[in-house]
Design an enzyme around this catalytic site. Structure first.
Site, PDB file in Angstrom:
ATOM      1  N   TYR A 210       0.867  -1.192   0.000  1.00 38.74           N
ATOM      2  CA  TYR A 210       0.000   0.000   0.000  1.00 38.74           C
ATOM      3  C   TYR A 210       0.893   1.228   0.000  1.00 38.74           C
ATOM      4  CZ  TYR A 210      -3.611   3.290   1.588  1.00 38.74           C
ATOM      5  OH  TYR A 210      -4.480   4.340   1.702  1.00 38.74           O
TER       6      TYR A 210
ATOM      7  N   PRO B  87       7.843  11.227   1.069  1.00 35.48           N
ATOM      8  CA  PRO B  87       8.841  11.928   1.882  1.00 35.48           C
ATOM      9  C   PRO B  87       8.321  13.231   2.470  1.00 35.48           C
ATOM     10  CG  PRO B  87       9.856  11.076  -0.114  1.00 35.48           C
ATOM     11  CD  PRO B  87       8.380  10.839  -0.251  1.00 35.48           C
TER      12      PRO B  87
ATOM     13  N   GLY C 123      16.746  -8.745  33.825  1.00 33.42           N
ATOM     14  CA  GLY C 123      17.781  -8.784  32.795  1.00 33.42           C
ATOM     15  C   GLY C 123      17.457  -9.731  31.665  1.00 33.42           C
TER      16      GLY C 123
ATOM     17  N   GLU D  95      -0.234   4.599  10.567  1.00 30.70           N
ATOM     18  CA  GLU D  95      -1.645   4.897  10.259  1.00 30.70           C
ATOM     19  C   GLU D  95      -2.066   6.236  10.870  1.00 30.70           C
ATOM     20  OE1 GLU D  95      -2.693   3.009   8.167  1.00 30.70           O
ATOM     21  OE2 GLU D  95      -1.822   1.036   8.461  1.00 30.70           O
TER      22      GLU D  95
ATOM     23  N   ARG E  51     -11.883  16.949  16.437  1.00 29.73           N
ATOM     24  CA  ARG E  51     -12.656  17.630  15.387  1.00 29.73           C
ATOM     25  C   ARG E  51     -14.088  17.115  15.332  1.00 29.73           C
ATOM     26  NH1 ARG E  51      -8.342  17.913  10.315  1.00 29.73           N
ATOM     27  NH2 ARG E  51      -7.187  19.741  11.064  1.00 29.73           N
TER      28      ARG E  51
END
Length: 384
Positions: free
Chosen positions: A122, A127, A339, A362, A374
């Protein structure tokens, strides 16, 4: 309201658990250490229907609800979140091709993707555009009966190892309305793959940048109509957020199970660790958070299955809650191991590394908060 799983759902989850124990557990540590992309294992998963859980039956998919998909992914992620996460991406891309691809595209690629014979990536992130997907710059210019694709994508899971790419590209003006979706064979001339990224986790799935240089794509390979790509991408991300959240729940369950076993076996100061109340409290908090996250994820999946208008908010809430709580659960399980939790002989450090990225993918969890805010403040949604 019935929270119980049906007999069929329980059987489906058990099949996924058996597959994870038989096909993932013996190899997960080596795949992680050597960066192996296990194609043969994905093909085996495909034989059980796990490569096309919610893809349409018309292409060979199971056509099951998203809720059922969470059962499968959780069981697998308890053993190997990295490999499971790629499987969720392939499921999403296969669903998109099977849902919005033309008949010819579905006939050619659908059965091979559904069976796991072929794999899909997908391609949305670039960039310069991550969470701000509407600002993507990759362009597809229409020329005659095909499009010419130019641009680049970043952080693409499976890139260089998969067979077809679901690519979001700009065919129109700036903004979400100018984006279209395409299914592009991965070996098309003009496509080149960058260096395999060296990552903190998710090492059983390759991650590379992709460059498109005058790549010719047939009009028949467009998904839906021009300008519908952003809507498809957002629908894909709603399901993708549930998928990633489910992988976090599964990983946390695996970490919790390991911590509980270790507390019963390890003795200090003449007592088993399970007898120390402070550790009992930590284990109780872990399982409480895991159950809360699981129920939130399943509620969001049910909302998505019902096409509830508030489903995007629930998917965002589930992704934010589950990835945060379950990453912490993995850290706590690692701490209980002392550890030993830092050693690669135990799965804890791998579960921690693999789940850290879930808080970023995502859409970062900060973006998840924005989506919910919103809905509440701008759209007046009454979420309850």
């Amino acid at each position: 309201m019935d929270f119980r799983l049906s007999d069929e759902q329980q059987a489906f989850a058990q099949a996924a658990r058996d597959f994870a124990l038989g096909e993932l557990e013996p190899h997960a540590a080596r795949w992680d250490a050597e960066g192996i992309f296990p194609r043969n294992t994905f093909a085996k998963a495909g034989k059980l229907g796990f490569c096309s859980i919610y893809a349409p039956e018309s292409i060979g998919g199971l056509g099951l609800p998203r809720l059922d998909a969470t059962l499968v992914f959780e069981e697998m992620a308890a053993i190997d979140p990295s490999t499971t996460a790629f499987l969720t991406i392939h499921n999403m891309a296969t669903w998109m091709i099977g849902t919005w691809g033309g008949q010819g595209l579905r006939n050619e690629w659908g059965p091979m993707l559904a069976s796991g014979e072929k794999l899909a990536s997908y391609c949305l992130t670039e960039p310069g555009s991550g969470s701000d997907a509407a600002s993507l710059a990759t362009r597809a210019e229409k020329t005659g009966g095909h499009y010419v694709l130019n641009g680049s994508k970043a952080f693409i899971s499976g890139a260089g190892d998969t067979d077809i790419l679901v690519v979001m590209a700009r065919t129109g003006a700036a903004g979400p309305g100018g984006i279209s979706a395409f299914a592009v064979p991965a070996d098309t001339p003009g496509i080149s793959y960058g260096r395999k990224e060296e990552k903190m986790g998710w090492n059983s799935q390759s991650t590379r940048p992709i460059t498109f240089d005058n790549v010719q794509v047939s009009q028949e390979n467009r998904l839906g109509e021009e300008g519908e790509g952003f809507r498809f991408a957002m629908k894909g991300l709603d399901g993708g957020r549930i998928n990633i959240a489910t992988c976090s729940v599964g990983a946390a369950q695996g970490a919790y199970d390991a911590a509980r076993r270790y507390m019963g076996e390890r003795r200090q100061f003449g007592r088993a660790l399970s007898e120390f109340q402070a550790l009992q409290f930590k284990l109780a908090d872990m399982v409480t958070h895991i159950v809360a996250a699981r129920q939130m994820v399943r509620l969001a999946a049910a909302k998505l299955d019902e096409e509830d208008p508030q489903a995007p908010s629930y998917c965002a809430m589930a992704k934010r809650l589950a990835t945060d709580l379950c990453f912490q659960a993995c850290l706590d399980a690692q701490q209980i191991h002392g550890g030993y939790g830092y050693l690669k002989d135990y799965p804890l450090e791998r579960l921690v590394r693999d789940t850290r990225v879930h808080q970023i993918l995502e859409g970062t969890n900060e973006i998840m908060r924005v989506i919910v805010a919103r809905q509440i403040l701008e759209k007046g949604a009454d979420i309850r």
